[in-house]
Design an enzyme around this catalytic site. Structure first.
Site, PDB file in Angstrom:
ATOM      1  N   GLU A 298       0.807  -1.244  -0.084  1.00  0.00           N
ATOM      2  CA  GLU A 298      -0.033  -0.032  -0.148  1.00  0.00           C
ATOM      3  C   GLU A 298       0.889   1.359   0.162  1.00  0.00           C
ATOM      4  O   GLU A 298       0.827   2.071   1.067  1.00  0.00           O
ATOM      5  CB  GLU A 298      -0.749   0.176   1.359  1.00  0.00           C
ATOM      6  CG  GLU A 298      -1.973  -1.184   1.178  1.00  0.00           C
ATOM      7  CD  GLU A 298      -2.424  -1.644   2.367  1.00  0.00           C
ATOM      8  OE1 GLU A 298      -2.254  -1.312   3.463  1.00  0.00           O
ATOM      9  OE2 GLU A 298      -2.928  -2.587   2.471  1.00  0.00           O
ATOM     10  N   PRO A 299       1.508   1.359  -1.087  1.00  0.00           N
ATOM     11  CA  PRO A 299       2.522   2.591  -1.304  1.00  0.00           C
ATOM     12  C   PRO A 299       1.638   3.727  -1.488  1.00  0.00           C
ATOM     13  O   PRO A 299       0.647   3.824  -2.229  1.00  0.00           O
ATOM     14  CB  PRO A 299       3.381   2.271  -2.364  1.00  0.00           C
ATOM     15  CG  PRO A 299       2.512   1.624  -3.348  1.00  0.00           C
ATOM     16  CD  PRO A 299       1.904   0.644  -2.320  1.00  0.00           C
ATOM     17  N   TYR A 341       5.659  19.097  10.220  1.00  0.00           N
ATOM     18  CA  TYR A 341       6.638  17.964  10.523  1.00  0.00           C
ATOM     19  C   TYR A 341       8.050  18.493  10.538  1.00  0.00           C
ATOM     20  O   TYR A 341       9.106  17.791  10.562  1.00  0.00           O
ATOM     21  CB  TYR A 341       6.688  16.890   9.436  1.00  0.00           C
ATOM     22  CG  TYR A 341       5.204  16.230   9.362  1.00  0.00           C
ATOM     23  CD1 TYR A 341       4.790  15.524  10.330  1.00  0.00           C
ATOM     24  CD2 TYR A 341       4.582  16.235   8.068  1.00  0.00           C
ATOM     25  CE1 TYR A 341       3.447  14.951  10.258  1.00  0.00           C
ATOM     26  CE2 TYR A 341       3.333  15.566   8.160  1.00  0.00           C
ATOM     27  CZ  TYR A 341       2.998  14.882   9.303  1.00  0.00           C
ATOM     28  OH  TYR A 341       1.634  14.093   9.124  1.00  0.00           O
ATOM     29  N   CYS A 369      -0.867  34.373   8.955  1.00  0.00           N
ATOM     30  CA  CYS A 369      -0.422  35.165  10.264  1.00  0.00           C
ATOM     31  C   CYS A 369      -0.033  34.296  11.277  1.00  0.00           C
ATOM     32  O   CYS A 369      -0.612  34.138  12.479  1.00  0.00           O
ATOM     33  CB  CYS A 369      -1.554  36.058  10.678  1.00  0.00           C
ATOM     34  SG  CYS A 369      -1.653  37.372   9.597  1.00  0.00           S
ATOM     35  N   GLU A 370       1.126  33.617  10.867  1.00  0.00           N
ATOM     36  CA  GLU A 370       1.583  32.456  11.893  1.00  0.00           C
ATOM     37  C   GLU A 370       3.120  32.540  11.755  1.00  0.00           C
ATOM     38  O   GLU A 370       3.598  32.388  10.580  1.00  0.00           O
ATOM     39  CB  GLU A 370       1.213  31.295  11.684  1.00  0.00           C
ATOM     40  CG  GLU A 370      -0.226  30.855  11.853  1.00  0.00           C
ATOM     41  CD  GLU A 370      -0.930  30.607  13.256  1.00  0.00           C
ATOM     42  OE1 GLU A 370       0.210  30.385  14.136  1.00  0.00           O
ATOM     43  OE2 GLU A 370      -1.954  30.300  13.584  1.00  0.00           O
ATOM     44  N   TYR A 398       0.804  14.168   0.400  1.00  0.00           N
ATOM     45  CA  TYR A 398       0.567  15.049   1.503  1.00  0.00           C
ATOM     46  C   TYR A 398       0.697  16.468   1.333  1.00  0.00           C
ATOM     47  O   TYR A 398       1.413  17.177   1.983  1.00  0.00           O
ATOM     48  CB  TYR A 398       1.484  14.502   2.775  1.00  0.00           C
ATOM     49  CG  TYR A 398       1.168  12.953   2.843  1.00  0.00           C
ATOM     50  CD1 TYR A 398       0.175  12.409   3.507  1.00  0.00           C
ATOM     51  CD2 TYR A 398       1.878  12.025   2.469  1.00  0.00           C
ATOM     52  CE1 TYR A 398      -0.262  10.966   3.762  1.00  0.00           C
ATOM     53  CE2 TYR A 398       1.800  10.743   2.485  1.00  0.00           C
ATOM     54  CZ  TYR A 398       0.782  10.194   3.220  1.00  0.00           C
ATOM     55  OH  TYR A 398       0.552   8.908   3.456  1.00  0.00           O
TER      56      TYR A 398
END
Length: 446
Positions: A298-299, A341, A369-370, A398
């Site tokens: 399941e790649p 991450y 705004c972070e 992702y």
């Protein structure tokens, strides 16, 4: 003619080194950065930025490489693409045409897989929290396999299937308590993780499952994590424990039809070592080959990650007290991996002249705004002007699936390149669409 590429003063890979590992991308003296046969500057100009762009050729090439590695090892194997990394219909159609099935983790993904033309007989349903409605839908669709993650879920599947007068094909996902040496947020095979049943309990739970109505027990499954780059030792350890479990099941007369090896094979975002599909196939052959069972993989990331880029344009350059800031129109709501991450993505100028210009350190940031809306620190880049385009590499997995509308920023479009052709395969969300579904109660009406 290829444009000259500058050396970098940093320890990061140069533009040339990054592109050398990604054959679907090249840098031309006139057209700049090109995907297959399409200049990315053309897409940036015609579609706008930010925008996700995928290479159909890269998807095909990587799918075939994995299939070839498995068949070359003498394995009877099927591949089920992990849709959680990229659920675009056109991406799925490309992979379905290569014979890949789908690994889904929600009813939504299952419905998208079917809409993409993937047959139910090639779909695996994984995930630790499947709802009654999701299990019902999967059974009604008669999918290839449901991976049960707990004794409690097995009871749910049995009750639902029996109530429908159907039989569900179920594999038991075991947690082999193996550390895949990947990021803590994406490891899934350690004892403290939420996934699967303890391998010490697997035989007893499998035997109980085999006695329940509405269930056909068909095998054992595992998945130890994502972005695994630390060699094959974790895979070998996990698969060896699976083999021991399968031998014990057989010794007790319990049926085992196949073994699900999961996914997780990593890619080199920067310059980290990247195990090959041949190495993974060898690990499977060495540990599970003598069981005589078909295997499943399941790649996700390994197939789709390198096939995509995120195009962004420079809003402005800002000279701070300590750093040069390159502010782009993409943000953490588009590509969240660096913020979530601390992930590294290659950043390459799209214009040929910029790619050949002198380099200096820059902070690459988005407009959200972070402070966490930072893509790169101390990255060696040329001076970039307003409107210059850059490409964030390895954004095919992702990326778009994890994007959001934070700060009321519409979702970016998705584009598929296939040779000299390209098409928008998901339109840019409109600002009006951000309000869709919202209702103001009558007591707040003006």
């Amino acid at each position: 003619m290829a444009a000259p590429l500058p050396l970098s003063d940093s320890s990061d890979p140069t533009f040339a080194e990054l592109l050398a590992l990604r054959p679907h991308l090249s840098l031309h003296a006139m057209d700049g950065l090109v995907m297959e046969e399409v200049p990315l500057a053309r897409i940036a100009a015609e579609v706008g930025t930010p925008a996700w762009v995928y290479s159909a050729g890269a998807l095909r090439r990587r799918a075939r490489a994995l299939k070839d590695a498995l068949s070359g090892a003498g394995l009877d194997a099927t591949i089920h693409f992990a849709m959680k990394c990229n659920d675009n219909l056109s991406v799925l159609r490309v992979l379905a045409a290569e014979g890949l099935g789908a690994d889904v983790v929600s009813e939504g993904e299952l419905r998208i897989a079917r809409a993409a033309g993937i047959p139910a007989s090639a779909i695996v349903f994984s995930g630790v929290g499947k709802t009654v409605s999701e299990i019902t839908h999967a059974i009604e669709q008669d999918i290839f396999q449901i991976n049960a993650e707990s004794a409690e879920e097995i009871d749910m599947i049995s009750a639902i299937a029996a109530g429908l007068g159907r039989t569900a094909r179920v594999a038991l996902r075991v947690n082999p308590d193996v550390d895949a040496k990947t990021h803590a947020k994406i490891t899934t095979g350690k004892s403290e993780n939420k996934f699967g049943v303890a391998i010490s309990d697997a035989v007893a739970i499998y035997a109980r499952m085999a006695a329940l109505p509405g269930i056909e027990p068909i095998g054992i499954a595992t998945h130890i994590g994502s972005q695994i780059t630390a060699g094959m030792s974790a895979y070998r350890a996990a698969y060896a424990r699976l083999a021991e479990t399968i031998r014990e099941l057989r010794a007790r007369g319990l049926p085992v039809q196949r073994v699900d090896c999961g996914g997780g094979l990593g890619i080199p975002y920067r310059d980290e070592p990247a195990p090959s599909p041949e190495a993974l196939a060898g690990a499977i052959k060495a540990t599970l080959g003598d069981l005589g069972l078909p295997v499943m993989l399941e790649p996700g990331r390994w197939i789709a990650g390198p096939a995509g880029v995120l195009l962004a344009s420079v809003v402005l350059q800002k000279q701070g007290a300590a750093h040069r800031f390159v502010v782009v129109d993409a943000a953490m709501n588009d590509l969240v991996r660096p913020a979530m991450y601390e992930a590294w993505h290659g950043i390459v100028p799209v214009g040929a002249a910029r790619a050949a210009s002198p380099l200096s350190a820059a902070e690459v940031v988005g407009p959200v705004c972070e402070t966490g809306d930072t893509f790169a620190r101390g990255r060696m880049l040329p001076v970039l002007a307003q409107g210059d385009a850059v490409a964030f590499l390895d954004a095919g997995a992702y990326g778009a699936v994890m994007s959001s509308t934070y700060n009321a920023r519409p979702l970016a479009p998705e584009v598929l390149v296939d040779g000299a052709r390209y098409a928008v395969v998901r339109e840019r969300q409109t600002h009006d669409a951000l309000l869709h579904g919202q209702r103001v109660p009558e007591w707040l009406a003006p």
